[in-house]
Write a protein that holds these residues in place. Structure first.
Motif, PDB file in Angstrom:
ATOM      1  N   ARG A   7       0.857  -1.174   0.000  1.00 34.23           N
ATOM      2  CA  ARG A   7       0.000   0.000   0.000  1.00 34.23           C
ATOM      3  C   ARG A   7       0.901   1.235   0.000  1.00 34.23           C
ATOM      4  NH1 ARG A   7      -3.209   0.958   5.778  1.00 34.23           N
ATOM      5  NH2 ARG A   7      -1.443   1.710   7.005  1.00 34.23           N
ATOM      6  N   SER A  11      -0.534   6.057   3.288  1.00 35.67           N
ATOM      7  CA  SER A  11      -1.945   5.824   2.965  1.00 35.67           C
ATOM      8  C   SER A  11      -2.642   5.108   4.119  1.00 35.67           C
ATOM      9  CB  SER A  11      -2.072   4.988   1.694  1.00 35.67           C
ATOM     10  OG  SER A  11      -1.838   3.605   1.958  1.00 35.67           O
ATOM     11  N   TRP A  13      -4.986   2.622   3.264  1.00 34.90           N
ATOM     12  CA  TRP A  13      -5.637   1.492   2.600  1.00 34.90           C
ATOM     13  C   TRP A  13      -5.833   0.338   3.582  1.00 34.90           C
ATOM     14  CZ3 TRP A  13      -3.357   0.392  -2.937  1.00 34.90           C
ATOM     15  CH2 TRP A  13      -3.486   1.542  -3.733  1.00 34.90           C
ATOM     16  N   TYR A 133      -7.903   4.400  -4.860  1.00 31.60           N
ATOM     17  CA  TYR A 133      -7.964   4.203  -3.413  1.00 31.60           C
ATOM     18  C   TYR A 133      -8.311   2.752  -3.059  1.00 31.60           C
ATOM     19  CZ  TYR A 133     -10.075   4.113   1.213  1.00 31.60           C
ATOM     20  OH  TYR A 133     -10.409   3.774   2.500  1.00 31.60           O
ATOM     21  N   SER A 251      -3.762  14.185   7.133  1.00 28.99           N
ATOM     22  CA  SER A 251      -3.898  12.805   7.614  1.00 28.99           C
ATOM     23  C   SER A 251      -4.183  12.771   9.113  1.00 28.99           C
ATOM     24  CB  SER A 251      -2.625  12.018   7.319  1.00 28.99           C
ATOM     25  OG  SER A 251      -2.364  11.947   5.937  1.00 28.99           O
ATOM     26  N   HIS A 284      -2.621  12.663  -2.720  1.00 33.31           N
ATOM     27  CA  HIS A 284      -2.605  12.319  -1.298  1.00 33.31           C
ATOM     28  C   HIS A 284      -4.020  12.080  -0.772  1.00 33.31           C
ATOM     29  CE1 HIS A 284      -1.158  12.135   2.802  1.00 33.31           C
ATOM     30  NE2 HIS A 284      -2.097  13.012   3.158  1.00 33.31           N
ATOM     31  N   LYS A 288      -4.495   8.170  -1.745  1.00 30.58           N
ATOM     32  CA  LYS A 288      -3.925   7.567  -0.541  1.00 30.58           C
ATOM     33  C   LYS A 288      -4.914   7.450   0.617  1.00 30.58           C
ATOM     34  CE  LYS A 288       0.993   8.632  -1.095  1.00 30.58           C
ATOM     35  NZ  LYS A 288       2.181   9.244  -0.424  1.00 30.58           N
TER      36      LYS A 288
END
Length: 337
Positions: A7, A11, A13, A133, A251, A284, A288
């Motif tokens: 991944r 991220s 994921w 994604y 994030s 991003h 991500k």
């Protein structure tokens, strides 16, 4: 069996499940909606959409065309001002019925998670694949060329309709770059964003939708009879998509989405040879994190009301159209204060 072995660095994921199609919208749950509803203190509602025929004469993206309205037809008969009865009477129905052809991302819009993917070695075999994604794949999950019935493109996964099935509704938090910088072009990285957040006493919570007023859509509205593309390119703040510190802030903040009143949210690279990505913030957020981006919202009236009441948060309702397979979606966001 998982769709990916690797991944992307940074991220999320798999964090919301291997089949997840909502990404950071998972941060909005029942608790967040209940809390957001407490932002309704006056009962006033504000439309945050441009008229969907703007930007009009200005071409922001040559692929995206303004909507074209027309009547529906039965055979060769257009159903506009059509009498439904042939009875010789003064009392009979007259019907008008229309249809529209439009680009889903021409005006006020959501970018779905199927909008921007990347070449990435998700299989771990040293060969990069076109994926999106959570490892969903081009040609398998996002398809073209009439694979789904009469459609010429179709997002089997990550469609904007996922933002209708679980409607986007929660606490919108308003950051006024016009108040901070005026209407000139300013590139905003993490340091400058955090400065504005402190100065405007913005308090962020998990699941909030960040709303960024730059003045761009207001300029677009004001110049629709006399478009000035060069002036528009110098109008309004944009996020610095190349700022890795800003990526980290997005994030860590656990916001669920970003809605801006400008085109593209970030400052696009004009020379693709200088970087691997033309839209690094889209990379991003959409690729991500599964964090939806919205563009070309309209904030002038809401900004005046929030300034007068010394507030910066609203109850926001902004679902996409429930159109299966759509990669973007026009919408009419509503802020209630």
């Amino acid at each position: 069996m998982t769709r990916w072995v690797n991944r992307p660095e940074g991220s999320n994921w798999g964090d919301f499940g291997l089949e997840d199609q909502l990404g950071t919208l998972n941060y909005i749950g029942d608790e967040q909606r209940l809390s957001a509803a407490k932002e309704i203190r006056e009962g006033r509602a504000f439309c945050l959409s441009l008229p969907l025929d703007l930007p009009g004469e200005l071409t922001l993206n040559p692929r995206r065309k303004p909507p074209r309205l027309g009547p529906t037809y039965l055979g060769d008969t257009p159903y506009i001002n059509y009498p439904l009865s042939n009875v010789d009477s003064q009392l009979h129905d007259v019907l008008s019925d229309d249809q529209v052809l439009l680009s889903t991302q021409y005006s006020t819009q959501w970018d779905s998670l199927a909008h921007v993917g990347a070449l990435f070695d998700a299989d771990g075999d040293g060969v990069s694949e076109r994926c999106y994604y959570n490892g969903f794949r081009a040609d398998t999950d996002i398809v073209g060329a009439g694979v789904e019935g009469n459609h010429a493109s179709y997002a089997r996964k990550l469609s904007a309709s996922e933002m209708a099935k679980k409607p986007v509704q929660g606490r919108g938090v308003f950051i006024d770059f016009v108040q901070a910088f005026g209407s000139e072009r300013v590139i905003v990285g993490r340091e400058l964003l955090e400065k504005v957040i402190r100065e405007q006493n913005v308090k962020l919570r998990r699941g909030d939708i960040l709303m960024l007023r730059t003045g761009y859509s207001e300029a677009l509205w004001d110049m629709q009879e006399n478009p000035d593309p060069e002036r528009l390119e110098r109008t309004g703040a944009v996020l610095d998509g190349t700022d890795s510190a800003l990526h980290t802030w997005i994030s860590e903040s656990q916001i669920s989405a970003i809605a801006a009143d400008n085109y593209a949210v970030e400052n696009p690279h004009s020379d693709p040879t200088t970087c691997c990505l033309r839209l690094p913030l889209h990379h991003h957020c959409l690729f991500k994190l599964g964090l939806p981006l919205a563009e070309l919202w309209y904030f002038r009236d809401l900004a005046a009301a929030l300034t007068a009441s010394k507030r910066n948060s609203v109850f926001l309702t902004a679902p996409a159209l429930y159109l299966p397979g759509a990669i973007g979606s026009p919408l009419t966001p509503v802020a209630t204060i």
